[in-house]
Design an enzyme around this catalytic site. Structure first.
Site, PDB file in Angstrom:
ATOM      1  N   LYS A  81       0.795  -1.132   0.095  1.00 58.76           N
ATOM      2  CA  LYS A  81      -0.173   0.048   0.036  1.00 58.76           C
ATOM      3  C   LYS A  81       0.774   1.281   0.010  1.00 58.76           C
ATOM      4  CE  LYS A  81      -1.235  -0.045   4.813  1.00 58.76           C
ATOM      5  NZ  LYS A  81      -0.432   1.155   5.570  1.00 58.76           N
ATOM      6  N   ARG A 129      -8.423   8.058   4.295  1.00 63.65           N
ATOM      7  CA  ARG A 129      -9.572   7.401   4.028  1.00 63.65           C
ATOM      8  C   ARG A 129     -10.207   6.470   5.093  1.00 63.65           C
ATOM      9  NH1 ARG A 129      -9.198   1.802   5.022  1.00 63.65           N
ATOM     10  NH2 ARG A 129      -6.864   1.999   5.636  1.00 63.65           N
ATOM     11  N   ARG A 130      -9.395   6.443   6.299  1.00 62.68           N
ATOM     12  CA  ARG A 130      -9.968   5.709   7.588  1.00 62.68           C
ATOM     13  C   ARG A 130     -10.871   6.802   7.975  1.00 62.68           C
ATOM     14  NH1 ARG A 130      -4.519   2.886   9.380  1.00 62.68           N
ATOM     15  NH2 ARG A 130      -4.798   0.948   8.576  1.00 62.68           N
ATOM     16  N   THR A 156       3.616   3.361  19.422  1.00 64.54           N
ATOM     17  CA  THR A 156       3.166   4.810  19.551  1.00 64.54           C
ATOM     18  C   THR A 156       1.950   4.980  19.416  1.00 64.54           C
ATOM     19  OG1 THR A 156       5.400   5.591  18.645  1.00 64.54           O
ATOM     20  CG2 THR A 156       3.664   7.113  18.936  1.00 64.54           C
TER      21      THR A 156
END
Length: 323
Positions: A81, A129-130, A156
Site C-alpha cells: 500500500k 481514507r479511514r 506509539t
C-alpha cells in the site's frame, strides 16, 4: 564454500523488519542461499509531518528503491500500500506473496467495539481514507466520534490508548498479526464498514529488472513466492487508485476479492470508495467480472470502476489530486 548471502533492503521499523524477516525465510527456502536484512532509513520514517503533507506517495519507498538501483541491496520488501502506482522501468515487482488479512481493526480502551464507543470518543488514525469512512459510518448510525490525526509506529499508536489520550486507534490487521500483537485488537472492522487501502495486507518483493544474468536469475527465483490471486486483486485495486489520479495518502479505499462457487473461484469483485475526511460525502461503487488472467485484464477492471466513480463525482471529494 557457502554461497554469498542475498541482501534484502527493508525499512527499519519493527513491523517492516518482521515482515521482511518472513520474506527472507521464504527466499532462503526457494534459493538455498542465506538472506541478510539491510535496514534503510526512509524519509517517511524520519519526518514527523503527516503523510498527506510530505507527499504521501512513495515516502517509505524511495530510499529502498535507490539502494536497489545503486546495487547496495539485491532485493527489497515493501508494504504494497506504500508503493506509488507508477513502476520504475529499471525495477520489477518480482513477487506479491499471499495476502494477509486486509481489514482494519480497532484497538480501544476497555475492550470496546466500534459501535460501543461512548459519545465524543476520540479515535486516532493517520489516514484520511479511514477518517472518511469512520465518520460516514458514525453519521449513518447515530454515533458521535471525533477522528484525531496521529502518526507513529504500532507501539506509539497503541500507547495513545493506553495512556488515556485517545479512546481508540485504527490500525491494519496485517501489521498487528505480523508483529504478534493481534491479541490487542478489540474489534475487527468489516470491509463492508471500512474498505482498506489499495494493496493493504499485501507485500511487494522488488528487484532490478534483469539487466544482468544475475538480476534475471534472482527475479525468476523470487517469482516462486508470487500468489496469482493476490497479484490480480492488488493490481486491480492499484489501477483504480491510479485512474482516480490519487496518491496513496488520498482518501481512497479499494478491495478486490474472489467470489467462489464452492471450491471454484468464479469471479473477482472490486469495490472502491472515495470520501471527504469528515464523512459528509462518499462515493462507493463495485464491479464484478471474470477473474483476470492477465495484468491488463486486472488493470482494466480498476479503470472501469474508476470511470464510474468519477462520473459520480469522486474527483471533487479527494481535495488536491496527485500530479
Amino acid at each position: 564454500m557457502t554461497e554469498k548471502a542475498l541482501r534484502l533492503g527493508t525499512r527499519r521499523s519493527k513491523l517492516a523488519m518482521a515482515q521482511s524477516g518472513l520474506v527472507a525465510d521464504a527466499v532462503s527456502q526457494v534459493t538455498g542461499r542465506p538472506v541478510e536484512l539491510v535496514p534503510v532509513t526512509t524519509y517517511g520514517d524520519i519526518s514527523r509531518e503527516h503523510l498527506a503533507q510530505i507527499g504521501g506517495t512513495g515516502v517509505f519507498v524511495a530510499a529502498l528503491r535507490e539502494a536497489l538501483q545503486r546495487e547496495e541491496v539485491d532485493f527489497a520488501v515493501h508494504s504494497l500500500k506504500d508503493l506509488p502506482t507508477t513502476q520504475p522501468e529499471d525495477l520489477v515487482l518480482a513477487a506479491v506473496p499471499e495476502r494477509e488479512d486486509p481489514r482494519d481493526v480497532l484497538v480501544a480502551r476497555d475492550a470496546l467495539k466500534f459501535t460501543d464507543l461512548p459519545r465524543g470518543a476520540r479515535v486516532g488514525t493517520g489516514s484520511p481514507r479511514r477518517m472518511a469512512q469512520l465518520n460516514a459510518y458514525a453519521r449513518a448510525h447515530g454515533l458521535d466520534i471525533e477522528t484525531v490525526p496521529i502518526r507513529g509506529n504500532v507501539d506509539t499508536r497503541i500507547g495513545f490508548v493506553k495512556n488515556g489520550e485517545l479512546d481508540a486507534v485504527v490500525l491494519a490487521a496485517a501489521g498487528l498479526n505480523r508483529v504478534g500483537r493481534s491479541d490487542e485488537v478489540t474489534d475487527f472492522l468489516s470491509v463492508d464498514t471500512i474498505l482498506p487501502a489499495p494493496g493493504q495486507g499485501a507485500l511487494a518483493v522488488e528487484c532490478r529488472a534483469g539487466h544482468t544474468a544475475q538480476d534475471a536469475a534472482l527475479a525468476a527465483e523470487l517469482a516462486a513466492l508470487d500468489d496469482p490471486h493476490t497479484r490480480a486483486a492488488v493490481t486491480a485495486e492499484r489501477s483504480l487508485l491510479a485512474a482516480l489520479e490519487a496518491g496513496c495518502s488520498a482518501p481512497v479505499g479499494a478491495l478486490a476479492d474472489m467470489l467462489a462457487d464452492g471450491q471454484i473461484v468464479k469471479e473477482m469483485r472490486l469495490r472502491g470508495v472515495v470520501g471527504r475526511p469528515d464523512g459528509s460525502a462518499l462515493v462507493q461503487l463495485s464491479t464484478t467480472g471474470p477473474v483476470p488472467q492477465t495484468h491488463e485484464q486486472a488493470m482494466a477492471l480498476g479503470r472501469e470502476l474508476a470511470t464510474e466513480m468519477l462520473a459520480q463525482g469522486a474527483a471533487g471529494l479527494m481535495g488536491e489530486r496527485a500530479q
